[in-house]
Design a protein around this motif. Structure first.
Motif, PDB file in Angstrom:
ATOM      1  N   ALA A 165      -0.545  -0.985  -5.733  1.00 29.48           N
ATOM      2  CA  ALA A 165      -0.024  -1.202  -7.084  1.00 29.48           C
ATOM      3  C   ALA A 165       0.794  -2.487  -7.133  1.00 29.48           C
ATOM      4  O   ALA A 165       1.556  -2.790  -6.204  1.00 29.48           O
ATOM      5  N   GLN A 166       0.636  -3.238  -8.215  1.00 26.64           N
ATOM      6  CA  GLN A 166       1.406  -4.455  -8.422  1.00 26.64           C
ATOM      7  C   GLN A 166       1.629  -4.665  -9.916  1.00 26.64           C
ATOM      8  O   GLN A 166       0.913  -4.094 -10.746  1.00 26.64           O
ATOM      9  N   VAL A 167       2.625  -5.458 -10.222  1.00 25.12           N
ATOM     10  CA  VAL A 167       2.965  -5.706 -11.621  1.00 25.12           C
ATOM     11  C   VAL A 167       1.863  -6.533 -12.278  1.00 25.12           C
ATOM     12  O   VAL A 167       1.404  -7.538 -11.713  1.00 25.12           O
ATOM     13  N   ASN A 168       1.440  -6.103 -13.451  1.00 27.73           N
ATOM     14  CA  ASN A 168       0.396  -6.808 -14.198  1.00 27.73           C
ATOM     15  C   ASN A 168       1.060  -7.758 -15.198  1.00 27.73           C
ATOM     16  O   ASN A 168       1.797  -7.318 -16.086  1.00 27.73           O
ATOM     17  N   GLU A 169       0.803  -9.037 -15.032  1.00 26.46           N
ATOM     18  CA  GLU A 169       1.429 -10.049 -15.871  1.00 26.46           C
ATOM     19  C   GLU A 169       0.368 -10.962 -16.477  1.00 26.46           C
ATOM     20  O   GLU A 169      -0.636 -11.274 -15.831  1.00 26.46           O
ATOM     21  N   ILE A 170       0.638 -11.377 -17.696  1.00 26.58           N
ATOM     22  CA  ILE A 170      -0.192 -12.369 -18.388  1.00 26.58           C
ATOM     23  C   ILE A 170       0.685 -13.586 -18.613  1.00 26.58           C
ATOM     24  O   ILE A 170       1.688 -13.528 -19.332  1.00 26.58           O
ATOM     25  N   MET A 216       0.844  -1.191   0.000  1.00 27.88           N
ATOM     26  CA  MET A 216       0.000   0.000   0.000  1.00 27.88           C
ATOM     27  C   MET A 216       0.881   1.243   0.000  1.00 27.88           C
ATOM     28  O   MET A 216       1.840   1.337   0.756  1.00 27.88           O
ATOM     29  N   GLU A 217       0.557   2.195  -0.881  1.00 21.79           N
ATOM     30  CA  GLU A 217       1.259   3.471  -0.929  1.00 21.79           C
ATOM     31  C   GLU A 217       0.254   4.573  -1.208  1.00 21.79           C
ATOM     32  O   GLU A 217      -0.737   4.379  -1.934  1.00 21.79           O
ATOM     33  N   ASN A 218       0.518   5.742  -0.619  1.00 20.32           N
ATOM     34  CA  ASN A 218      -0.380   6.867  -0.775  1.00 20.32           C
ATOM     35  C   ASN A 218      -0.188   7.529  -2.131  1.00 20.32           C
ATOM     36  O   ASN A 218       0.881   7.436  -2.760  1.00 20.32           O
ATOM     37  N   ILE A 219      -1.230   8.217  -2.560  1.00 19.65           N
ATOM     38  CA  ILE A 219      -1.155   8.991  -3.789  1.00 19.65           C
ATOM     39  C   ILE A 219      -0.180  10.144  -3.583  1.00 19.65           C
ATOM     40  O   ILE A 219      -0.181  10.807  -2.541  1.00 19.65           O
ATOM     41  N   SER A 220       0.680  10.373  -4.565  1.00 20.31           N
ATOM     42  CA  SER A 220       1.621  11.482  -4.504  1.00 20.31           C
ATOM     43  C   SER A 220       0.919  12.758  -4.978  1.00 20.31           C
ATOM     44  O   SER A 220       0.348  12.800  -6.076  1.00 20.31           O
ATOM     45  N   VAL A 221       0.955  13.795  -4.133  1.00 19.36           N
ATOM     46  CA  VAL A 221       0.220  15.026  -4.407  1.00 19.36           C
ATOM     47  C   VAL A 221       1.203  16.197  -4.388  1.00 19.36           C
ATOM     48  O   VAL A 221       2.017  16.322  -3.451  1.00 19.36           O
ATOM     49  N   GLY A 252       5.725  -2.522 -15.847  1.00 17.61           N
ATOM     50  CA  GLY A 252       4.550  -3.345 -15.619  1.00 17.61           C
ATOM     51  C   GLY A 252       3.532  -2.813 -14.628  1.00 17.61           C
ATOM     52  O   GLY A 252       2.511  -3.473 -14.391  1.00 17.61           O
ATOM     53  N   PHE A 253       3.747  -1.642 -14.021  1.00 16.53           N
ATOM     54  CA  PHE A 253       2.782  -1.072 -13.084  1.00 16.53           C
ATOM     55  C   PHE A 253       1.833  -0.121 -13.816  1.00 16.53           C
ATOM     56  O   PHE A 253       2.250   0.623 -14.712  1.00 16.53           O
ATOM     57  N   ASN A 254       0.554  -0.143 -13.414  1.00 12.52           N
ATOM     58  CA  ASN A 254      -0.376   0.859 -13.916  1.00 12.52           C
ATOM     59  C   ASN A 254      -0.043   2.214 -13.314  1.00 12.52           C
ATOM     60  O   ASN A 254       0.346   2.311 -12.138  1.00 12.52           O
ATOM     61  N   GLY A 255      -0.207   3.275 -14.111  1.00 14.33           N
ATOM     62  CA  GLY A 255       0.117   4.621 -13.639  1.00 14.33           C
ATOM     63  C   GLY A 255      -0.888   5.635 -14.135  1.00 14.33           C
ATOM     64  O   GLY A 255      -1.439   5.502 -15.235  1.00 14.33           O
ATOM     65  N   THR A 256      -1.122   6.658 -13.308  1.00 15.65           N
ATOM     66  CA  THR A 256      -2.043   7.738 -13.669  1.00 15.65           C
ATOM     67  C   THR A 256      -1.493   9.048 -13.118  1.00 15.65           C
ATOM     68  O   THR A 256      -1.073   9.110 -11.951  1.00 15.65           O
ATOM     69  N   ALA A 257      -1.519  10.069 -13.956  1.00 16.01           N
ATOM     70  CA  ALA A 257      -1.153  11.424 -13.540  1.00 16.01           C
ATOM     71  C   ALA A 257      -2.196  12.378 -14.117  1.00 16.01           C
ATOM     72  O   ALA A 257      -2.517  12.304 -15.310  1.00 16.01           O
ATOM     73  N   SER A 294      13.496 -17.904 -21.958  1.00 16.78           N
ATOM     74  CA  SER A 294      13.333 -17.243 -20.656  1.00 16.78           C
ATOM     75  C   SER A 294      12.076 -17.695 -19.933  1.00 16.78           C
ATOM     76  O   SER A 294      12.059 -17.815 -18.714  1.00 16.78           O
ATOM     77  N   GLY A 295      10.984 -17.910 -20.677  1.00 20.08           N
ATOM     78  CA  GLY A 295       9.742 -18.306 -20.029  1.00 20.08           C
ATOM     79  C   GLY A 295       9.130 -17.214 -19.181  1.00 20.08           C
ATOM     80  O   GLY A 295       8.379 -17.493 -18.256  1.00 20.08           O
ATOM     81  N   ASP A 296       9.462 -15.944 -19.489  1.00 15.33           N
ATOM     82  CA  ASP A 296       8.958 -14.839 -18.694  1.00 15.33           C
ATOM     83  C   ASP A 296       7.538 -14.519 -19.122  1.00 15.33           C
ATOM     84  O   ASP A 296       7.136 -14.726 -20.262  1.00 15.33           O
ATOM     85  N   ALA A 297       6.765 -13.956 -18.178  1.00 11.58           N
ATOM     86  CA  ALA A 297       5.382 -13.582 -18.470  1.00 11.58           C
ATOM     87  C   ALA A 297       5.343 -12.275 -19.260  1.00 11.58           C
ATOM     88  O   ALA A 297       6.296 -11.493 -19.268  1.00 11.58           O
ATOM     89  N   ILE A 298       4.221 -12.038 -19.894  1.00  8.04           N
ATOM     90  CA  ILE A 298       4.008 -10.792 -20.637  1.00  8.04           C
ATOM     91  C   ILE A 298       3.465  -9.748 -19.671  1.00  8.04           C
ATOM     92  O   ILE A 298       2.471  -9.977 -18.985  1.00  8.04           O
ATOM     93  N   ARG A 299       4.126  -8.600 -19.612  1.00  6.22           N
ATOM     94  CA  ARG A 299       3.700  -7.512 -18.739  1.00  6.22           C
ATOM     95  C   ARG A 299       2.840  -6.531 -19.535  1.00  6.22           C
ATOM     96  O   ARG A 299       3.225  -6.125 -20.627  1.00  6.22           O
ATOM     97  N   VAL A 300       1.706  -6.172 -18.952  1.00  3.64           N
ATOM     98  CA  VAL A 300       0.780  -5.246 -19.602  1.00  3.64           C
ATOM     99  C   VAL A 300       0.424  -4.171 -18.581  1.00  3.64           C
ATOM    100  O   VAL A 300      -0.125  -4.471 -17.521  1.00  3.64           O
ATOM    101  N   SER A 301       0.757  -2.929 -18.884  1.00  2.00           N
ATOM    102  CA  SER A 301       0.453  -1.808 -17.994  1.00  2.00           C
ATOM    103  C   SER A 301      -0.300  -0.732 -18.763  1.00  2.00           C
ATOM    104  O   SER A 301      -0.165  -0.612 -19.982  1.00  2.00           O
TER     105      SER A 301
END
Length: 638
Positions: A341-346, A1-6, A85-90, A227-234
């Protein structure tokens, strides 16, 4: 958990207007003014602080701050997180004519947050040499609570849908696949040309709609199979909100009045959502995300799975003190909102299989380590059990030996008592133990005043054993010859006895003894006590021997249980080996399937390229024909 940056940004004071209108933006001077520090803002009235008008934020910028500085302090980390991979909004929030659009879009010589973010996204993606990216962009506006696509003319009143796979999304919104920052900036210019603007008393070019510029960033490892890595979608949302308005100051009417009502309503709902989110968990009630399309689209950014930064813009003039105070109160409440916020992976089949294999390897390593520890523990316990068994065996032998000794002593003491009872002599006739010992066991070393040498089967008659008159106290060989009538007798076969007059000798010994010993009854009692104690020790030894045997049996049971556990562990290791082989087979199948898909995609790409080339050539020919037609029509005109 993290607060919104203002953060809060004060625009420079507006220059004095040519006219004398009180709502033209001029009139900076007055009794009230805002004092701006690095992280605090306070309202002063004639240089004295106003109670309840002091605010603290993460960052506070005065009128000299540039867009590049604000981007570097507040938004750059958000963009880097979005690429990973993190969702972001400004988004920018504030009253009308406070500098929101300038902060987000900038100008020709000072680019805003949106163009700086676009360039930073591509620069950061270029630095990640081990991953490949696919970036899609879309641009929409919310005008009078209707969603319009700014990249496609005629695409208006788009609906909002929600699904488990995509979450909240706008159906029918055009998404462009882009490869460079310049391509994105061209699309932004196209969207700005289609956006709704209007003129009011406070702003010549006032935004009449909320705009949301969205970038969907997909990334995967370049060698996906290895690599076998997941696909990141943000999802990155850059929002330019329309400013709140007061009709008395803007002088809006007609269409502008209707636009202002919708703008104020959506901003009021955004404030209500922020108020609900800033409350504690027990007091928090229903959050009205669905009351506005703006809050519905921004729902993941408000208390959801996203990193969010808010830039609140304010006007420093005294005439806008109340609006500025409302903006600062909104910013204070928004600062209390927390996101998760967390990394979004497929996870593809290959990535999932790779992760499962990795987990299996980790579990196998842990199992091997645990088996090593278990074997060491088992060996240690077995060694200890062997030592304990040997110790117990030694103690058991010692106890047996002690028991045999006690039994032997007990038998001897019992025999002594039986011999004493068989003599038939009453112990009352003897007053001390010396007399009894003299009777029971003659001592050959003692020399009485007189003695008689005799053989065992001869009587005491003188005829059979003539005793010379000159018998002395020493028996020599001539004496034995006389006593035995010339027969040679072994002196060692003789038996010494006390004098015949036993009573007189005993009486004389009685008078000669100075210190008598303990009576025979006491000695018998002592012997009985010793026998009882020996019996008790014998019973204790038997009990201890039984306990040692039980402990030995328990150790044997523990040893057998440990051997069973070792056998189960070996079976489990064998099962894991079989699972690993099955996983490897499945991985080989997935690889072959992936190669087939790659081949199909390659063929499709070639066909698409050929089709695109044909369409391009067709478009070129059509354009040339149209130009020729225009030229021929101009020539034909007189």
């Amino acid at each position: 958990m993290e607060n919104i940056s203002v953060a809060v940004r004060f625009r420079p004071p507006a220059a004095a207007a040519a006219d004398t209108s009180p709502y033209s933006g001029g009139g900076v001077g007055g009794d009230r003014e805002w004092r701006v520090d690095d992280t605090r803002i306070a309202l002063l009235h004639r240089a004295a602080p106003v109670p309840g008008a002091s605010f603290a934020f993460d960052h506070v910028f005065d009128g000299t701050a540039t867009n590049v500085r604000i981007y570097g302090v507040l938004v750059r980390s958000l963009i880097r997180a979005a690429v990973h991979g993190f969702n972001g909004t400004a988004f920018a929030y504030g009253q009308t004519s406070s500098g929101k659009t300038f902060t987000m879009n900038g100008s020709g010589d000072q680019p805003g947050i949106i163009p700086l973010s676009v360039r930073d996204v591509f620069d950061t993606a270029r630095e990640a040499a081990d991953r490949e990216f696919l970036i899609r962009v879309s641009y929409m506006e919310i005008y009078n609570e209707e969603i319009n696509d700014l990249l496609t003319l005629g695409s208006q009143k788009l609906p909002i849908h929600e699904s488990l796979e995509r979450g909240v999304y706008v159906a029918g919104l055009r998404e462009e696949i882009v490869n460079s920052a310049e391509q994105v900036l061209e699309l932004l210019e196209l969207g700005e040309a289609n956006r709704h603007f209007g003129e009011t008393n406070m702003n010549v070019r006032s935004s009449r709609s909320h705009t949301i510029f969205r970038m969907v960033i997909e990334s995967s490892a370049k060698n996906q199979m290895d690599s076998g890595d997941a696909i990141r979608v943000s999802v990155l949302n850059l929002v330019d909100l329309a400013g709140s308005e007061r009709i008395a100051k803007t002088g809006a009417g007609g269409v502008r009045l209707k636009e202002g009502k919708h703008i104020n309503k959506s901003l009021m709902i955004l404030g209500n959502v922020i108020n609900k989110l800033s409350e504690s968990g027990k007091q928090r009630g229903h959050i009205p995300y669905r009351d506005s399309k703006l809050t519905r689209i921004l729902q993941p950014a408000l208390g959801g799975n996203a990193k969010t930064s808010i830039i609140c813009t304010a006007a420093p003039e005294e005439i806008h003190v109340e609006e500025t105070r409302g903006t600062l109160q909104f910013a204070s409440r928004a600062k209390c909102v927390s996101n998760c916020a967390q990394v979004n992976e497929i996870l593809t089949d290959a990535a999932l299989l790779k992760r499962q294999n990795k987990e299996i390897e980790e579990l196998r390593k842990k199992l091997q380590v645990s088996l090593v520890y278990f074997r060491l523990l088992l060996k240690f316990r077995c060694d200890n059990s062997e030592l304990e068994r040997d110790r117990l065996a030694m103690e058991l032998e010692e106890e047996k030996r002690l028991r045999e000794t006690l039994e032997h002593r007990l038998a001897e003491q019992q025999k002594m008592l039986d011999d004493l009872n068989r003599t038939g002599i009453s112990p009352d006739q003897f007053n001390d133990s010396i007399q009894l010992d003299a009777l029971k066991t003659p001592n050959s070393k003692e020399r009485p005043n007189g003695f008689v040498a005799s053989r065992a089967h001869y009587s005491k008659d003188v005829e059979f054993s003539p005793i010379p008159e000159n018998l002395g106290t020493v028996a020599d060989e001539d004496l034995w010859m006389q006593l035995n009538k010339g027969c040679i007798t072994d002196l060692e076969m003789l038996e010494m006895t006390p004098g015949f007059k036993c009573s007189q000798s005993i009486t004389e010994d009685k008078t000669s003894v100075a210190t008598p010993e303990e009576p025979i009854d006491a000695r018998c009692q002592k012997l009985e006590k010793d026998c009882s104690s020996d019996r008790q020790q014998l019973e204790e030894s038997k009990a201890k021997c039984t306990a040692l045997e039980n402990e030995r049996d328990l150790l044997k049971e523990d040893n057998s249980s440990l051997l069973e556990e070792l056998a189960k562990s070996k079976q489990e290791a064998g099962r894991l080996v079989v699972e690993k082989e099955e996983m490897l087979k499945e991985l080989d199948m997935e690889r072959s399937r992936m190669e087939e898909l790659k081949q199909e995609i390659r063929l499709f790409s070639q066909a698409f390229s050929q089709r695109q080339g044909q369409l391009t050539s067709l478009y070129t020919k059509s354009k040339a024909i149209v130009e020729n037609c225009k030229t021929s029509s101009q020539v034909s005109l007189p």
